[in-house]
Design a protein around this motif. Structure first.
Motif, mmCIF file in Angstrom:
data_model
loop_
_atom_site.group_PDB
_atom_site.id
_atom_site.type_symbol
_atom_site.label_atom_id
_atom_site.label_comp_id
_atom_site.label_asym_id
_atom_site.label_seq_id
_atom_site.Cartn_x
_atom_site.Cartn_y
_atom_site.Cartn_z
ATOM 1 N N UNK A 46 -33.713 30.216 32.682
ATOM 2 C CA UNK A 46 -34.592 29.528 31.756
ATOM 3 C C UNK A 46 -36.008 30.062 31.716
ATOM 4 N N UNK A 47 -36.408 30.761 32.752
ATOM 5 C CA UNK A 47 -37.776 31.246 32.775
ATOM 6 C C UNK A 47 -37.853 32.484 33.646
ATOM 7 N N UNK A 48 -38.602 33.439 33.170
ATOM 8 C CA UNK A 48 -38.735 34.675 33.930
ATOM 9 C C UNK A 48 -39.763 34.510 35.045
ATOM 10 N N UNK A 49 -39.425 34.959 36.230
ATOM 11 C CA UNK A 49 -40.420 34.927 37.284
ATOM 12 C C UNK A 49 -40.840 36.354 37.666
ATOM 13 N N UNK A 50 -41.799 36.435 38.567
ATOM 14 C CA UNK A 50 -42.342 37.736 38.943
ATOM 15 C C UNK A 50 -41.243 38.651 39.481
ATOM 16 N N UNK A 51 -40.274 38.051 40.181
ATOM 17 C CA UNK A 51 -39.162 38.829 40.720
ATOM 18 C C UNK A 51 -38.406 39.585 39.629
ATOM 19 N N UNK A 52 -38.236 38.962 38.456
ATOM 20 C CA UNK A 52 -37.585 39.642 37.339
ATOM 21 C C UNK A 52 -38.409 40.850 36.890
ATOM 22 N N UNK A 53 -39.700 40.635 36.816
ATOM 23 C CA UNK A 53 -40.581 41.751 36.436
ATOM 24 C C UNK A 53 -40.437 42.893 37.425
ATOM 25 N N UNK A 54 -40.388 42.539 38.686
ATOM 26 C CA UNK A 54 -40.254 43.562 39.722
ATOM 27 C C UNK A 54 -38.914 44.289 39.568
ATOM 28 N N UNK A 55 -37.905 43.529 39.232
ATOM 29 C CA UNK A 55 -36.554 44.090 39.141
ATOM 30 C C UNK A 55 -36.367 44.969 37.912
ATOM 31 N N UNK A 56 -37.033 44.642 36.815
ATOM 32 C CA UNK A 56 -36.768 45.342 35.553
ATOM 33 C C UNK A 56 -37.854 46.327 35.146
ATOM 34 N N UNK A 57 -39.116 45.955 35.338
ATOM 35 C CA UNK A 57 -40.172 46.795 34.769
ATOM 36 C C UNK A 57 -40.471 48.007 35.647
ATOM 37 N N UNK A 58 -40.209 47.919 36.939
ATOM 38 C CA UNK A 58 -40.491 49.072 37.797
ATOM 39 C C UNK A 58 -39.438 50.180 37.639
ATOM 40 N N UNK A 59 -38.139 49.839 37.663
ATOM 41 C CA UNK A 59 -37.158 50.906 37.400
ATOM 42 C C UNK A 59 -37.316 51.521 36.012
ATOM 43 N N UNK A 60 -37.933 50.777 35.097
ATOM 44 C CA UNK A 60 -38.166 51.317 33.759
ATOM 45 C C UNK A 60 -38.987 52.602 33.822
ATOM 46 N N UNK A 61 -39.843 52.710 34.830
ATOM 47 C CA UNK A 61 -40.628 53.932 35.021
ATOM 48 C C UNK A 61 -39.677 55.117 35.199
ATOM 49 N N UNK A 62 -38.662 54.907 36.027
ATOM 50 C CA UNK A 62 -37.689 55.963 36.298
ATOM 51 C C UNK A 62 -36.900 56.311 35.040
ATOM 52 N N UNK A 109 -35.027 36.523 26.576
ATOM 53 C CA UNK A 109 -35.051 37.813 25.868
ATOM 54 C C UNK A 109 -36.465 38.130 25.423
ATOM 55 N N UNK A 110 -37.138 37.115 24.889
ATOM 56 C CA UNK A 110 -38.521 37.319 24.428
ATOM 57 C C UNK A 110 -39.404 37.733 25.603
ATOM 58 N N UNK A 111 -39.200 37.031 26.716
ATOM 59 C CA UNK A 111 -40.025 37.340 27.889
ATOM 60 C C UNK A 111 -39.764 38.750 28.390
ATOM 61 N N UNK A 112 -38.483 39.123 28.428
ATOM 62 C CA UNK A 112 -38.145 40.463 28.919
ATOM 63 C C UNK A 112 -38.719 41.524 27.980
ATOM 64 N N UNK A 113 -38.681 41.232 26.684
ATOM 65 C CA UNK A 113 -39.234 42.200 25.719
ATOM 66 C C UNK A 113 -40.721 42.421 25.941
ATOM 67 N N UNK A 114 -41.389 41.398 26.460
ATOM 68 C CA UNK A 114 -42.833 41.524 26.658
ATOM 69 C C UNK A 114 -43.184 42.513 27.767
ATOM 70 N N UNK A 115 -42.181 42.958 28.527
ATOM 71 C CA UNK A 115 -42.437 43.935 29.591
ATOM 72 C C UNK A 115 -42.662 45.333 29.025
#
Length: 815
Positions: A46-62, A109-115
């Motif tokens: 229901x809500x994105x937390x910092x852990x999600x950001x850590x999990x998704x936005x950092x590997x995005x660099x790779x 989805x909206x929150x993840x897109x904001x990354x």
RNA sequence: GGGCGCGUGGUGGAAUUGGUAGACACGUACGCUUCAGGAGCGUAUGCCGCAAGGCAUGGAGGUUCAAGUCCUCUCGCGCCCACCA
């Protein structure tokens, strides 16, 4: 110049990238190599937390890095959408679990897109979509048809007042979380998958994987393969024997009693001979009440009851020994019976103490063995010592008849052979119970027919759709709410067309996630779960990044699933993940786990609004080494430091001149080299440090557009929005993210001079700056001319010198 | 109890894998600036010492010309599993 306004920049480019389809992953890979980067998909909480950001936005660099390096990158995302919380929300808030789940996904989805992550949403997986779970059901049926799935009585937690099965997490201190009633153990027929058939391969194939040893060890320990032995103990006056399993055959002579699990089948058969039957029955009833949790919890007091009237015979000593039942012995492990060796097992010792049973040592520790066997076997003792003590209790056998004097590890096989035991492998791993008495899950596609038994639903009848219901309360007989949907349950048997009923259990959510990585390679295939061609294109996954908590659950289950598919000839690879890494944990600013009750929760949306997605991404990448499982506290000051860095990159525009100063050029190429090496090694933190070092240098000199562009390209994977904006400001036409990764100039990235440390007797006394390939003799000459070196060397003799080219010169002088 | 891992400045962390410990950032101090802001810039910042120098990677030993890194013991912390025989 305008200020760096992330609020204007970020949504603008996110929309643009989406419109241009920049992150669509083509299957056509002509001339390109593939890279499949997988991150664990989220649960729609229901809500994105910092852990999600850590999990998704950092590997995005790779992902972005590999793309710029000309690789075809698959970086997908989806939702692990079935599960208990949706059902709980349904009961609590009178909301449809489907509505709850799909609403949550929309928001997330909206929150993840904001990354600004480069996920290919066209491949999104949603495990509760029938298009997906149709194939979950299909694959399960392949397993079922090949003998890998079976039903078996399995204990579950049962709340007598709510009349429902409880998940472990719903049991608090042996009581129902919701109503507080005491939880009972109750047996129900449950679907299992034979993961134990694969135990050996799951252990052995780890050797072929280039994973961190830590993760492999966890799986090895979890599977817990041990080579032990079974011995038959005869019971005086009875023809039945008691078979025990032990990993310590070497201690057989020290077995002074037997213990059976309260559920052991022999007890009933011995009824006529037992003088304390009532007491025994009382104990059995009592232990059945205790949940597995209680029985497996730390309890100092060992309880049990002797089976009075019968004795067993130790096959080694031929002595009569008593038999007990006790619930510290589990029915489903080994044979459900143990030989107790109180001298060499702590649990047995506890029990023996409380029941006053004899304790007979049969292994002497090395040092006392020396005294026990003077001279004779000294060489043997030494050889044991040399070969190393693999186990804490290793030593030399005593009180063991003709085996006396043998090293215990060596004695194992001999005792098994000569006393008449059977060597046997066992595993800690148990078969995987995949059925749940829940509504919000994949219906298990089986039809129960009185005549035909368990009949698989035919392929053309898949998917078995999860029906909509209005009443989410459990059926009351332990079955899921589905059992109340009679028109759904009552079907004709596919085989005999007679009256039959659907299975009402649903799958454990770990079943759903056991093959989602295959779906990503060929999403929305209507004919098969994924085409062989597309799977072969992408599999195995190059890097799977996730949380350590899944090491022995999801990661192990999906390895099993892959192997089972492999054996059915459905996939080419026996292992799904070439490389696995566990990331660390982001803690609250106080260093504690983020939790509402502690009030230390950081809401990523708030921080993104304030500082921008690029800042959050980069801060998380900068916070510590990504591939290690440490804990990193979120620091509000720390993140503003990263924002400051991006502000300075922005302001660097103003400094652009016609030429770049030499020092600036050099430090740029040093930085690019470092970043190029660090990203694939997942050392994002030091890569960012390299950028910062460059920036410090750049602000001292001037920078030409060409160098600024190089910087932007290298920074693009880290700060995709900021770099895109600056790139376009420089009147570039295409997106920066379709540019090539900048190639560093080796000549510029390496300094012409090096600093050499001069050590005297192990202490650094001076450093010398010399040209790179300066000779040792010249360095020594220069060093000896330096007053600070002279001071320590003067009047002494140089006994030894060690020269490490480019690093240091170490001199050892006489006292 | 078992397994795994980790201890480096005031803080997060670097350290080419045995080679100049503390990169980079935060914080702090002082200064400079000023469309006074939760802004920017500069300098300093491991500890002790006026200095020379000494001491420093949880602690104690050891191997080595050289140890944060390897070995032995020890203390502390974290995670996972846990009556698995």
């Amino acid at each position: 110049m305008e200020k760096y306004d992330h609020k204007a920049i970020e949504p603008k480019w996110q929309k643009y990238w989406e419109k241009e389809g920049l992150h669509k992953t083509p299957d056509n890979t002509k001339g390109k190599s593939n890279f499949y980067l997988l991150v664990e998909f989220p649960y729609p909480s229901g809500n994105l937390h910092v852990g999600h950001w850590y999990a998704f936005s950092v590997p995005d660099i790779l992902a972005r890095f590999h793309r710029m390096n000309g690789r075809n990158v698959l970086y997908p995302i989806g939702f692990d959408a079935f599960g208990l919380p949706a059902e709980n929300a349904a009961i609590k808030n009178k909301i449809n679990p489907r509505t709850w789940t799909y609403d949550n996904m929309d928001y997330m989805r909206k929150q993840i897109r904001s990354m600004g992550a480069s996920f290919d949403w066209s491949r999104e997986v949603v495990t509760c979509d029938p298009d997906y779970y149709r194939w979950t059901q299909w694959q399960f049926l392949q397993f079922f048809k090949n003998g890998l799935a079976y039903r078996k009585d399995t204990p579950v937690n049962w709340c007598p007042s709510c009349k429902t099965v409880l998940a472990n997490e719903q049991v608090v201190d042996g009581h129902c979380e919701r109503c507080g009633s005491e939880v009972e153990q109750r047996n129900m027929l449950q679907w299992n998958l034979k993961i134990t058939n694969y135990a050996d391969r799951l252990v052995d194939d780890l050797d072929k994987l280039n994973w961190p040893e830590q993760i492999k060890d966890s799986q090895r320990n979890w599977i817990g393969r041990s080579i032990g032995a079974e011995f038959d103990f005869s019971v005086v006056g009875v023809k039945e024997k008691i078979t025990v399993f032990t990993t310590r055959a070497d201690t057989l002579f020290g077995a002074t009693y037997l213990v059976l699990a309260p559920e052991h089948g022999l007890i009933e058969q011995l009824k006529g001979r037992l003088s304390n039957w009532d007491e025994i029955v009382r104990y059995i009833v009592l232990s059945k009440k205790r949940t597995e949790i209680e029985r497996t919890a730390v309890t100092k007091d060992k309880t049990g009851v002797e089976l009075k009237g019968v004795k067993a015979i130790n096959p080694a000593t031929k002595l009569e020994i008593p038999i007990f039942i006790a619930d510290y012995v589990l029915a489903h492990y080994g044979t459900g019976a143990i030989m107790a060796v109180p001298a060499h097992d702590d649990r047995d010792l506890e029990f023996a103490k409380s029941f006053n049973l004899p304790i007979k040592p049969v292994i002497a520790q090395i040092d006392s063995a020396r005294e026990a066997f003077p001279g004779l076997i000294r060489s043997k003792i030494e050889s044991i010592k040399e070969s190393g003590f693999s186990h804490a209790g290793d030593g030399i056998l005593i009180n063991s008849g003709k085996f006396d004097g043998l090293p215990n590890q060596e004695a194992k096989a001999k005792i098994v052979a000569e006393v008449g035991g059977r060597e046997k492998k066992t595993y800690r791993l148990r078969d995987w119970v995949v059925s749940r008495q829940r509504y919000w899950g994949v219906p298990i596609p089986i039809i129960h027919c009185e005549k035909c038994g368990d009949v698989p639903v035919g392929d053309t009848d898949l998917p078995v759709l999860l029906p909509d219901v209005e009443d989410y309360l459990p059926a009351g007989d332990g079955r899921s709410p589905l059992a109340k949907v009679r028109e759904w349950v009552e079907v004709k048997c596919p085989t005999c067309k007679g009256k039959a009923e659907r299975e009402t259990d649903t799958f454990d959510t770990f079943v759903d996630s056991s093959w989602y990585y295959l779906w990503y390679t060929d999403p929305r295939n209507k004919k098969e779960f994924a085409s062989r061609k597309k799977m072969d294109l992408w599999m195995p996954v190059n890097l799977y990044s996730g949380g350590a908590e899944h090491t022995t659950m999801h990661v192990l289950y999906s390895r099993f699933w892959q192997k089972a598919l492999f054996d059915l000839g459905l996939v080419k690879d026996e292992e799904p993940y070439t490389r696995r890494m566990n990331r660390g944990l982001i803690m609250g600013p106080d260093g504690q786990k983020m939790s509402k009750s502690r009030g230390n929760v950081i809401d990523p949306d708030t921080v993104v609004a304030e500082l921008g997605a690029d800042t959050v991404r980069m801060y998380l990448a900068f916070i510590g080494p990504y591939h290690e499982t440490g804990t990193y506290p979120w620091s509000p000051e720390g993140i503003s430091g990263v924002r400051r860095f991006l502000d300075r990159v922005w302001r660097l525009q103003e400094r652009i001149g016609t030429t770049s100063t030499e020092a600036v050029k050099r430090s740029l190429h040093v930085a690019i080299k470092k970043v190029t090496e660090d990203i694939p090694a997942l050392k994002f933190n030091t890569a960012i440090a390299a950028f910062m070092t460059f920036l410090n240098e750049a602000e001292k000199g001037t920078l030409a557009t060409a160098e600024y562009k190089l910087l932007l390209r290298a920074l693009a994977p880290f700060a995709p929005h900021l770099t895109e904006e600056l790139w376009r400001t420089l009147e570039e036409k295409g997106s920066i993210h379709t540019e090539d990764w900048p190639v560093f100039d080796a000549a510029l990235s390496e300094s012409a001079t090096v600093r050499i440390g001069i050590q005297v007797n192990g202490k650094v006394r001076e450093t010398l700056e010399v040209v790179k390939d300066e000779s040792e003799a010249e360095i020594l000459k220069k060093a000896l001319a330096h007053p600070r070196v002279v001071k320590w060397v003067e009047g002494k003799e140089i006994i030894k010198k060690v020269y490490v080219p480019g690093r240091l010169l170490s001199l050892v002088v006489s006292e």
